[in-house]
Write a protein that holds these residues in place. Structure first.
Motif, PDB file in Angstrom:
ATOM      1  N   ASN A 192       0.821  -1.209   0.000  1.00 36.77           N
ATOM      2  CA  ASN A 192       0.000   0.000   0.000  1.00 36.77           C
ATOM      3  C   ASN A 192       0.858   1.262   0.000  1.00 36.77           C
ATOM      4  OD1 ASN A 192      -2.751  -1.246   0.386  1.00 36.77           O
ATOM      5  ND2 ASN A 192      -1.696  -2.063   2.187  1.00 36.77           N
ATOM      6  N   THR A 193       0.364   2.295  -0.646  1.00 36.13           N
ATOM      7  CA  THR A 193       1.047   3.575  -0.735  1.00 36.13           C
ATOM      8  C   THR A 193       0.203   4.640  -0.037  1.00 36.13           C
ATOM      9  OG1 THR A 193       2.013   2.973  -2.868  1.00 36.13           O
ATOM     10  CG2 THR A 193       1.998   5.303  -2.310  1.00 36.13           C
ATOM     11  N   VAL A 194       0.796   5.369   0.894  1.00 33.87           N
ATOM     12  CA  VAL A 194       0.038   6.362   1.664  1.00 33.87           C
ATOM     13  C   VAL A 194      -0.637   7.368   0.740  1.00 33.87           C
ATOM     14  CG1 VAL A 194       0.197   8.205   3.384  1.00 33.87           C
ATOM     15  CG2 VAL A 194       1.536   6.106   3.665  1.00 33.87           C
ATOM     16  N   ALA A 195       0.065   7.757  -0.323  1.00 32.89           N
ATOM     17  CA  ALA A 195      -0.451   8.803  -1.218  1.00 32.89           C
ATOM     18  C   ALA A 195      -1.658   8.354  -2.024  1.00 32.89           C
ATOM     19  CB  ALA A 195       0.657   9.266  -2.164  1.00 32.89           C
ATOM     20  N   THR A 196      -1.852   7.040  -2.152  1.00 33.19           N
ATOM     21  CA  THR A 196      -2.934   6.559  -3.030  1.00 33.19           C
ATOM     22  C   THR A 196      -3.898   5.599  -2.342  1.00 33.19           C
ATOM     23  OG1 THR A 196      -1.522   4.759  -3.839  1.00 33.19           O
ATOM     24  CG2 THR A 196      -1.508   6.826  -5.093  1.00 33.19           C
ATOM     25  N   ILE A 197      -3.776   5.422  -1.049  1.00 35.33           N
ATOM     26  CA  ILE A 197      -4.683   4.500  -0.330  1.00 35.33           C
ATOM     27  C   ILE A 197      -6.138   4.908  -0.577  1.00 35.33           C
ATOM     28  CG2 ILE A 197      -5.579   4.105   2.005  1.00 35.33           C
ATOM     29  CD1 ILE A 197      -2.786   3.575   2.939  1.00 35.33           C
ATOM     30  N   ASN A 198      -6.950   3.905  -0.865  1.00 33.72           N
ATOM     31  CA  ASN A 198      -8.375   4.160  -1.120  1.00 33.72           C
ATOM     32  C   ASN A 198      -9.196   3.020  -0.524  1.00 33.72           C
ATOM     33  OD1 ASN A 198     -11.021   4.447  -2.288  1.00 33.72           O
ATOM     34  ND2 ASN A 198     -10.090   5.738  -3.872  1.00 33.72           N
TER      35      ASN A 198
END
Length: 302
Positions: A192-198
């Motif tokens: 997971n990427t903090v900038a793109t978490i959905n």
């Protein structure tokens, strides 16, 4: 013996008066300039040392200015990083809240998206003097992973040394547009990427809850890296501040040292001036008396 051709008394008085006038001119120069050694003629060794020390002091002043610039840059980056910690903490709290069954994860995602936008805005705005250590593009030809702040200037045995304080910005990068290797735009352990978490599409299924827990774990890992980066920036900032204080104190010490070599003691010079002025008046009087001796010889023939 009295002589019309040679006036020994006048010669002696004139030499004494000339010496007094020379000393008086020297004292007046010291009082006017404030220097005991104003030129190489006064004392070649001291003048040479003082001139070199003045040059080094100017270099130290430039170092102090550079440290001020470095401190301001670090302060900008640290302030942005500190704000980032708060926002990532909020994202983590939102994800934990989303773990509760039955909550509207779409609404929570709207809040998370706003926080993600704020994170990017903070990173992009952390610019001072054209420098940004939080949002970078490592593919740029001008990119350098090591930023340096001039830390000191020293001279040993005639050799000049300029020390630098290096900061590795790969530890502080939140976004890297070239390869997404920043703390916020890279994939963490669970992908997971903090900038793109959905989380908008997640349900209460066991698989989705496991995915959500992986997101929480990844955000927490990113938070740890951000905390480490903030600590690194804070330590560098403190080091620069301490070095700046030292350079300021060192500059003052060199100024005092130069003063010991070349400055005039105004108390002593003012006392000397008064004594020489009296000697000058007495010398003029003595020369006048010596010159009048020829008139005394003339009186013998009357």
């Amino acid at each position: 013996m009295s002589s019309l051709m040679t006036n020994a008394s006048a010669m002696t008085a004139l030499q004494t008066l000339s010496a007094t006038n020379k000393a008086l001119a020297e004292t007046q120069s010291r009082i006017s300039t404030g220097y005991r050694v104003a030129t190489a003629e006064d004392n070649a060794a001291y003048w040479s040392i003082a001139t070199t020390m003045r040059s080094d002091n100017m270099a130290l002043s430039a170092v102090e200015d550079a440290l001020g610039l470095g401190a301001a840059t670090l302060d900008t980056m640290y302030t942005a990083m500190d704000s980032t910690v708060d926002l990532v903490n909020e994202i983590k709290a939102k994800l934990v809240a989303a773990r509760q069954p039955g909550v509207d994860r779409g609404k929570i995602q709207e809040e998370i998206t706003a926080l993600q936008d704020n994170l990017r805005s903070i990173a992009d705005s952390a610019v001072f003097n054209g420098e940004n250590w939080l949002s970078v593009d490592s593919s740029d030809a001008a990119y350098n992973a090591t930023k340096s702040v001039v830390g000191s200037f020293s001279r040993q045995g005639g050799a000049i040394t300029i020390e630098k304080i290096d900061i590795d910005i790969t530890r502080t990068e939140l976004y890297d547009d070239a390869d997404q290797s920043g703390i916020l735009d890279k994939a963490q352990a669970n992908g997971n990427t903090v900038a793109t978490i959905n989380i908008a599409a997640l349900t209460d299924s066991a698989a989705d809850l496991t995915t959500l827990e992986g997101m929480i774990s990844d955000v927490d890992d990113a938070l740890g890296e951000i905390t480490d980066a903030a600590t690194s920036l804070g330590a560098a900032k403190r080091r620069v501040e301490l070095q700046r204080e030292f350079i300021s104190a060192l500059t003052d010490a060199l100024d005092r040292g130069i003063g010991q070599l070349v400055d005039a003691d105004m108390n002593a010079e003012s006392t000397r001036l008064q004594a020489l002025q009296v000697q000058q008046q007495l010398g003029i009087q003595a020369l006048s008396i010596a010159n009048s001796s020829s008139q005394n010889i003339l009186s013998l023939f009357r």
